[in-house]
Design a protein around this motif. Sequence first.
Motif, PDB file in Angstrom:
ATOM      1  N   THR A   6      19.764 -21.011 -28.520  1.00 30.82           N
ATOM      2  CA  THR A   6      21.066 -21.362 -27.976  1.00 30.82           C
ATOM      3  C   THR A   6      22.142 -20.576 -28.695  1.00 30.82           C
ATOM      4  OG1 THR A   6      21.427 -23.180 -29.512  1.00 30.82           O
ATOM      5  CG2 THR A   6      20.349 -23.712 -27.414  1.00 30.82           C
ATOM      6  N   ARG A  10      25.164 -28.861 -29.835  1.00 29.53           N
ATOM      7  CA  ARG A  10      25.653 -29.993 -29.066  1.00 29.53           C
ATOM      8  C   ARG A  10      26.973 -30.494 -29.632  1.00 29.53           C
ATOM      9  NH1 ARG A  10      22.387 -31.622 -25.264  1.00 29.53           N
ATOM     10  NH2 ARG A  10      20.190 -31.066 -25.355  1.00 29.53           N
ATOM     11  N   GLN A  24      28.944 -28.929 -23.498  1.00 26.62           N
ATOM     12  CA  GLN A  24      27.700 -28.943 -22.716  1.00 26.62           C
ATOM     13  C   GLN A  24      27.537 -27.639 -21.962  1.00 26.62           C
ATOM     14  OE1 GLN A  24      28.390 -33.428 -21.225  1.00 26.62           O
ATOM     15  NE2 GLN A  24      26.843 -32.351 -20.059  1.00 26.62           N
ATOM     16  N   GLU A  27      26.654 -24.778 -24.333  1.00 26.35           N
ATOM     17  CA  GLU A  27      25.267 -24.852 -24.778  1.00 26.35           C
ATOM     18  C   GLU A  27      24.322 -24.360 -23.689  1.00 26.35           C
ATOM     19  OE1 GLU A  27      21.954 -28.038 -26.444  1.00 26.35           O
ATOM     20  OE2 GLU A  27      23.877 -28.737 -25.679  1.00 26.35           O
ATOM     21  N   ALA A  28      24.559 -24.834 -22.458  1.00 27.17           N
ATOM     22  CA  ALA A  28      23.697 -24.425 -21.353  1.00 27.17           C
ATOM     23  C   ALA A  28      23.796 -22.919 -21.100  1.00 27.17           C
ATOM     24  CB  ALA A  28      24.072 -25.200 -20.084  1.00 27.17           C
ATOM     25  N   LEU A  32      20.770 -20.071 -21.621  1.00 26.50           N
ATOM     26  CA  LEU A  32      20.339 -19.264 -20.478  1.00 26.50           C
ATOM     27  C   LEU A  32      20.541 -17.779 -20.748  1.00 26.50           C
ATOM     28  CD1 LEU A  32      21.698 -21.486 -17.566  1.00 26.50           C
ATOM     29  CD2 LEU A  32      19.291 -20.957 -18.024  1.00 26.50           C
ATOM     30  N   ILE A  46      24.096 -22.221 -14.535  1.00 27.11           N
ATOM     31  CA  ILE A  46      24.689 -22.801 -15.735  1.00 27.11           C
ATOM     32  C   ILE A  46      25.127 -24.235 -15.460  1.00 27.11           C
ATOM     33  CG2 ILE A  46      26.656 -22.664 -17.320  1.00 27.11           C
ATOM     34  CD1 ILE A  46      26.482 -19.577 -16.963  1.00 27.11           C
ATOM     35  N   HIS A  49      22.127 -26.608 -15.408  1.00 25.38           N
ATOM     36  CA  HIS A  49      21.598 -26.865 -16.744  1.00 25.38           C
ATOM     37  C   HIS A  49      22.553 -27.717 -17.578  1.00 25.38           C
ATOM     38  CE1 HIS A  49      17.881 -24.351 -17.265  1.00 25.38           C
ATOM     39  NE2 HIS A  49      18.300 -23.935 -16.087  1.00 25.38           N
ATOM     40  N   ALA A  50      23.848 -27.613 -17.304  1.00 22.34           N
ATOM     41  CA  ALA A  50      24.829 -28.392 -18.052  1.00 22.34           C
ATOM     42  C   ALA A  50      25.006 -29.790 -17.465  1.00 22.34           C
ATOM     43  CB  ALA A  50      26.170 -27.668 -18.076  1.00 22.34           C
TER      44      ALA A  50
END
Length: 214
Positions: A6, A10, A24, A27-28, A32, A46, A49-50
Amino acid sequence: MSQTATLDNRAAPGRNKDEDKGNQILEAAGALFLNEGFSTVSMAQIARHAGVSKQTVYSHYGSKEALLSAAIEKKCADYEINSQTPDYDRPVRDYLHDFAQHFNDLVTSEAGIGIHRICIAEADKPSRIAELFWHAGPEPIKQQLTQYLEEQVKRGRLHIDNVQFAADQLLFMIKSDVHMRGVLGLPTDQARRELPAYLESCLNVFMRAYGVDD
């Protein structure tokens, strides 16, 4: 690349919902980008995933390029690079020791190595990734170090004719071969074990060149 990689961590407890949501998304996006490459990742991907809508992603960051810049800036802050005003009153060597350690931790981290791989992968494409990376990471780091060195020259604690050269010299020395070996996918265990001694040696060289004896 590792599926756990990553560019961001978080959100910490106590942040408001908007900040948490932005974190969030970072991070996503970071995960990716590192695991699938920059060009192949979409804003819709994105968002999925978020766990937010695509509109929310755009409202927070506006573009995929802005997301990458924000993720890089956040990672620099995580490693205490560019996040605090330099303490000019500390002994120079002590300050530079901490700076060298934080910088090396950043560039040899999984995220630090991964973003360099992304830049290399995008180098032959009509892309602004390298420029975005430069302005979000290396440029402000060098500016902070240069500012610190200039102030210490004014205080008579360092003697440097060309501060820009000195900043470059220190940054390239302390990056170490752990970074290059990591980018190339070579083993880094031995080099990492030798890092403390190597960084001390770099500081010895720098202070012998530019330090002022009391």
